[in-house]
Enzyme design. Sequence first.
Site, PDB file in Angstrom:
ATOM      1  N   ASN A 202     -96.455  30.967  80.704  1.00 42.79           N
ATOM      2  CA  ASN A 202     -95.969  29.676  81.220  1.00 42.79           C
ATOM      3  C   ASN A 202     -96.427  28.569  80.276  1.00 42.79           C
ATOM      4  OD1 ASN A 202     -95.371  27.342  82.668  1.00 42.79           O
ATOM      5  ND2 ASN A 202     -95.868  28.290  84.623  1.00 42.79           N
ATOM      6  N   CYS A 207     -92.113  28.038  84.673  1.00 42.62           N
ATOM      7  CA  CYS A 207     -91.912  29.247  85.486  1.00 42.62           C
ATOM      8  C   CYS A 207     -90.464  29.336  85.949  1.00 42.62           C
ATOM      9  CB  CYS A 207     -92.876  29.264  86.673  1.00 42.62           C
ATOM     10  SG  CYS A 207     -92.971  27.712  87.565  1.00 42.62           S
ATOM     11  N   HIS A 454     -93.274  26.378  92.525  1.00 49.64           N
ATOM     12  CA  HIS A 454     -93.470  27.508  91.630  1.00 49.64           C
ATOM     13  C   HIS A 454     -92.280  28.441  91.781  1.00 49.64           C
ATOM     14  CE1 HIS A 454     -95.632  30.228  89.138  1.00 49.64           C
ATOM     15  NE2 HIS A 454     -95.718  31.157  90.061  1.00 49.64           N
ATOM     16  N   ASP A 471     -93.928  37.247  87.940  1.00 48.94           N
ATOM     17  CA  ASP A 471     -94.535  35.938  88.228  1.00 48.94           C
ATOM     18  C   ASP A 471     -95.257  35.470  86.963  1.00 48.94           C
ATOM     19  OD1 ASP A 471     -95.783  33.713  89.195  1.00 48.94           O
ATOM     20  OD2 ASP A 471     -96.732  34.686  90.905  1.00 48.94           O
TER      21      ASP A 471
END
Length: 1119
Positions: A202, A207, A454, A471
């Site tokens: 990131n 993200c 997020h 993630d």
Amino acid sequence: MTVMTPAPIDQDDEEMLVPHTDLAENNHQPMEVVAQPEAANTVESQPVEDPQSSRFTWKIPEFSRMNTKKLYSDVFIVGGYKWRVLIFPKGNNVDYLSMYLDVADSSNLPYGWSRYAQFSLAVINQVHNKYSVRKDTQHQFNARESDWGFTSFMPLGELYDASRGYLVNDTLVVEAEVLVRRIVDYWTYDSKKETGYVGLKNQGATCYMNSLLQTLYHIPYFRKAVYHMPTTENDMPSGSIPLALQSLFYKLQYSDTSVATKELTKSFGWDTYDSFMQHDVQELNRVLCEKLEDKMKGTVVEGTIQKLFEGHHMNYIECINVDYKSTRKESFYDLQLDVKGCRDVYASFDKYVEVEPLEGDNKYHAEQFGLQDAKKGVLFIDFPPVLQLQLKRFEYDFMRDTMVKINDRYEFPLQLDLDREDGKYLSPEADRTVRNLYTLHSVLVHSGGVHGGHYYAFIRPTLSEQWYKFDDERVTKEDTKRALEEQYGGEEELPQTNPGFNNTPFKFTKYSNAYMLVYIRESDKDKIICNVDEKDIAEHLRERLKKEQEEKEHKKKEKAEAHLYTIIKVARDEDLSEQIGKDIYFDLVDHDKVRSFRVQKQLSFNTFKEEVAKEFGIPVQFQRFWLWAKRQNHTYRPNRPLTHIEEAQSVGQLREVSNKVHNAELKLFLEVELGPDLRPIAPPEKTKDDILLFFKLYDPEKEELRYVGRLFVKSTGKPSEILTKLNEMAGYDPDEDIGLYEEIKFEPNVMCEPIDKKLTFRASQLEDGDIVCFQKGPVTVMDSEDHIRYPDVPSYLEYVHNRQVVHFRSLDKPKEDDFCLEMSRLYTYDDVVEKVAQQLGLEDPSKIRLTPHNCYSQQPKPQPIKYRGVEHLSDMLVHYNQTSDILYYEVLDIPLPELQGLKTLKVAFHHATKDEVVIHTIRLPKQSTVGDVLDDLKTKVELSHPNAELRLLEVFYHKIYKVFPPNEKIENINDQYWTLRAEEIPEEEKNLGPHDRLIHVYHFTKDTAQNQMQIQNFGEPFFLVIHEGETLTEIKDRIKKKLQVPDDEFAKWKFAFFSLGRPEYLQDSDIVSSRFQRRDVYGAWEQYLGLEHTDNAPKRAYAVNQNRHTFEKPVKIYN
């Protein structure tokens, strides 16, 4: 202390916290801490097996008067750790209260610390507890992320509205519940080993991009097409989107660790600021696909994007009573599906193809048939192999005049049948032989609120039963329930903590939910989930990336073996000649630019000398090595030659001798003497009486400094004895008069002093490694006045030490350099603005205003530099521990000192008879009064009659909070958060009778979102005179006339008396004045007459501060 053990909160409501380094101090305010938890053992002890939790309450008095940007609570202890709550009362660069949980002692914790906590933060509603705002999340805290929470916790408008119940007696009550759990070992987790896949790093707030890239990468047909896009070995990834994407996909396929996206964002033409902006994924998806489609034109993969993602639908209008039909075919790459009011994907498709009747006032004009009753709708001609469904989780709420996120429950199936009910979604011309049965491939999730959050993705790359969660850097295996049902959104009920007791279950809104779905058609899945291997990748790309990988492996190996090796850096006369006066001016050499050798520590130094002989062609017997030493004044000079005993040692032992501090490098100076034929000869014997000096020559006319060599001198000798030799080294006549200076140090200031030629070298305190600078001299006054800027060595070194090239940018165009100027860091404020004014051809430098640069955001700082507010240029360029070389300038219409003595206010003037509002900028001396503002305004506006009186009001979220007295000073009036409104005082208000009342009248609507009745004020608030005994009917007539509302519209309006935010509806016969009896109410705005009706007025064209919403910048890919 209330000790609770809530069930785990399985929720990811994380919002990116922009590092708030703008205020370092803790602006503590008086506050009351209600429930201070007791201390538990030592702060650094690991949390025990059972999670420990507690609730902390913080009361903050005089909240609306807070002048501080951020505020910390007192410290409280949970799980043996110190915590505190951090709030931004006016928002962290958003129009929302921002609130975070902070590790109180993060700066004092040992390297590598981390702790894991689940927590909720709440603002308590002190009137109705059920309206308290509470948000939950979880986070692993560490040195990089020592605070975590919610940038957009709740709108400031709701918080500061006293009628809502969050501020009572101007006191805010904040509550934190913290549950400390065992550490999840995030850092040692190996995604590749555990799942076979790697994540993406990131870059700040990327993200949203990472989740999209992972989804596209895991469509193998798409990946294969990207690999087949033509690129060449001469392309640079940072300038070519196809190559950057190929490189990224290759690394995702073959790398063992997470992959960086910087090359790709650079190829988009993004700067770091773009990376820190959270953009909209749907927009990025479209823009990226459009770019790739464009780049694929004329190549073997032309049309791939269309083949994969393009479907078609037909818009039709069909007349009911005559034979007329109009159709239009349109293509789509993704479909926007409604979430609000739909329980699942099928309900959204039903709504998509819903037939709209065109009748009554809305009849359709059918060419030769005139106005006709008709039906309008959409049907699908064909669906694409890869179907991208964008769920409309974000909507514009017209009632609230803001964007909102829809967190409603919305279901989506594992298999989606779009042929259902006999092809109800298909148009007559659709090919019915194609079976539109789809399988879910990926679920992109947004966790958080409308102003940030997020993003991550659940993907099943091969459409097997196994799901994976991507993630950012971390990839984990997940089950179907986690990927589907837990991403439906809606509310979740926590299990009761005390079963058997009649306590109401605690429900919370799930802020994590799906916002984009990708389905793959069953009949196409073998073609799309195809095999992609090395032969699909261009040779030059494989070579380039393998080379990169080898370099990475080599560095990794070097790092692992570093303890077995020593780096030896050897500086020679040639290095000094090459660097001095070009790369460096002070000291002798930059050791990073000399020849370095990587040598095994156990190798003897004498063997190393043989390697040097091969490298430089200097026989071993003619080499003499000197050790360098760092002096107390921070200079670095050759100190002494190595002894024969030291040269017999191993390289490792020698390094330890040379370094007091642990350093893997050994720095040496190689002294080589040359004979008359310029061939190396044995170095002369060095006695204690011999001193090795280095010489630099300065030419004032050319402003040039260069290295001319070194000499051994006797400590008892005098400089006068070597003048002839120095002239020879400089190429001067033997008897040229020269001046000598010793270069002593350059940090923090330059120290360079004349050497007395008559004193001995010892008396002048010269020693091995010292530097002597010399020049023709002495400099005449004529020369210095004529064209020579720096007549002697000290003045030249002073100039070099402080010179700085500054890039000036116009404040209007903060991304582009306008011009560059070479300046001295010692320039005063006046020197700097004078130079800028000269460059711009401006006579008055005081009209220049400068603004410093923020090195982190790459933007101008919010506050400009005050007139003579800093002493030197160096102060203008410092940003925390970094130094910038950028300044922004603007040219003012009046001198800056004059402007600083003025206060600038933006005032919205409401015309008495016309429906118009004009914003005026009023600029007056700071000591002026509100009366002066109104007098100034009278000269700029059109009044209804010459003797009209004006007043100034403070309006915030459609309520009047204050009427400014004419004698109030303007210096402290704030127009940043409130709107300043000026208007004429109506005649009826000037002649109030003893029993007349002046009341507040506000427009409102009722919003029943989330099963709560909420009052939303809108429109322009106003004052109204009411007379004793006057009924609502009489008052309505006056309001109708004042607002000029049509009869049919006004008939729908309702009227209510409001006290502390609660409405009491009035009948036509009610005596209104009897309701407004109390005069001691805290803030007159808490009692008002409310006008309930829909807000259908067009939005005004001017911007009002209270309605500022930070909308995202549009996604742009520049290349």
